[in-house]
Design a protein around this motif. Structure first.
Motif, PDB file in Angstrom:
ATOM      1  N   GLU A 165      12.799  -6.012  -8.532  1.00 25.33           N
ATOM      2  CA  GLU A 165      12.537  -5.603  -7.161  1.00 25.33           C
ATOM      3  C   GLU A 165      11.303  -6.355  -6.667  1.00 25.33           C
ATOM      4  N   PRO A 166      11.387  -6.988  -5.508  1.00 29.68           N
ATOM      5  CA  PRO A 166      10.208  -7.677  -4.992  1.00 29.68           C
ATOM      6  C   PRO A 166       9.124  -6.674  -4.596  1.00 29.68           C
ATOM      7  N   ALA A 167       7.891  -7.129  -4.617  1.00 32.73           N
ATOM      8  CA  ALA A 167       6.783  -6.269  -4.208  1.00 32.73           C
ATOM      9  C   ALA A 167       6.934  -5.950  -2.725  1.00 32.73           C
ATOM     10  N   PRO A 168       6.560  -4.757  -2.326  1.00 36.09           N
ATOM     11  CA  PRO A 168       6.693  -4.423  -0.904  1.00 36.09           C
ATOM     12  C   PRO A 168       5.769  -5.301  -0.059  1.00 36.09           C
ATOM     13  N   GLU A 169       6.255  -5.653   1.119  1.00 31.66           N
ATOM     14  CA  GLU A 169       5.462  -6.471   2.029  1.00 31.66           C
ATOM     15  C   GLU A 169       4.287  -5.663   2.555  1.00 31.66           C
ATOM     16  N   PRO A 170       3.114  -6.291   2.654  1.00 30.13           N
ATOM     17  CA  PRO A 170       1.976  -5.567   3.237  1.00 30.13           C
ATOM     18  C   PRO A 170       2.209  -5.325   4.727  1.00 30.13           C
ATOM     19  N   ASP A 171       1.624  -4.281   5.242  1.00 27.08           N
ATOM     20  CA  ASP A 171       1.756  -3.950   6.657  1.00 27.08           C
ATOM     21  C   ASP A 171       0.876  -4.901   7.464  1.00 27.08           C
ATOM     22  N   ARG A 172       1.500  -5.738   8.259  1.00 32.52           N
ATOM     23  CA  ARG A 172       0.755  -6.711   9.068  1.00 32.52           C
ATOM     24  C   ARG A 172       0.829  -6.380  10.554  1.00 32.52           C
ATOM     25  N   THR A 173       1.051  -5.120  10.836  1.00 35.79           N
ATOM     26  CA  THR A 173       1.135  -4.689  12.223  1.00 35.79           C
ATOM     27  C   THR A 173      -0.233  -4.855  12.885  1.00 35.79           C
ATOM     28  N   PRO A 174      -0.282  -5.480  14.062  1.00 41.63           N
ATOM     29  CA  PRO A 174      -1.579  -5.621  14.743  1.00 41.63           C
ATOM     30  C   PRO A 174      -2.185  -4.256  15.034  1.00 41.63           C
TER      31      PRO A 174
END
Length: 51
Positions: free
Chosen positions: A7-16
């Protein structure tokens, strides 16, 4: 033979993120202080990158 599934690592939250109107604006002095405070973190990261 089964191939393992990773399972790939979860993407970090890059929401402005927007600053609230009642917060003072960031100054160059604030940035310089943050940079100075993070010197140990940068040194550790550099050391880890070399190995």
């Amino acid at each position: 033979m089964d191939t393992p599934v990773y399972e790939p690592a979860p993407e970090p939250d890059r929401t402005p993120r927007y600053r609230p109107a009642d917060e003072p604006p960031v100054t160059a002095a604030d940035c310089a202080e943050d940079y100075a405070n993070a010197a140990a973190i940068r040194a550790t990261t550099d050391k880890q990158q070399r190995t």
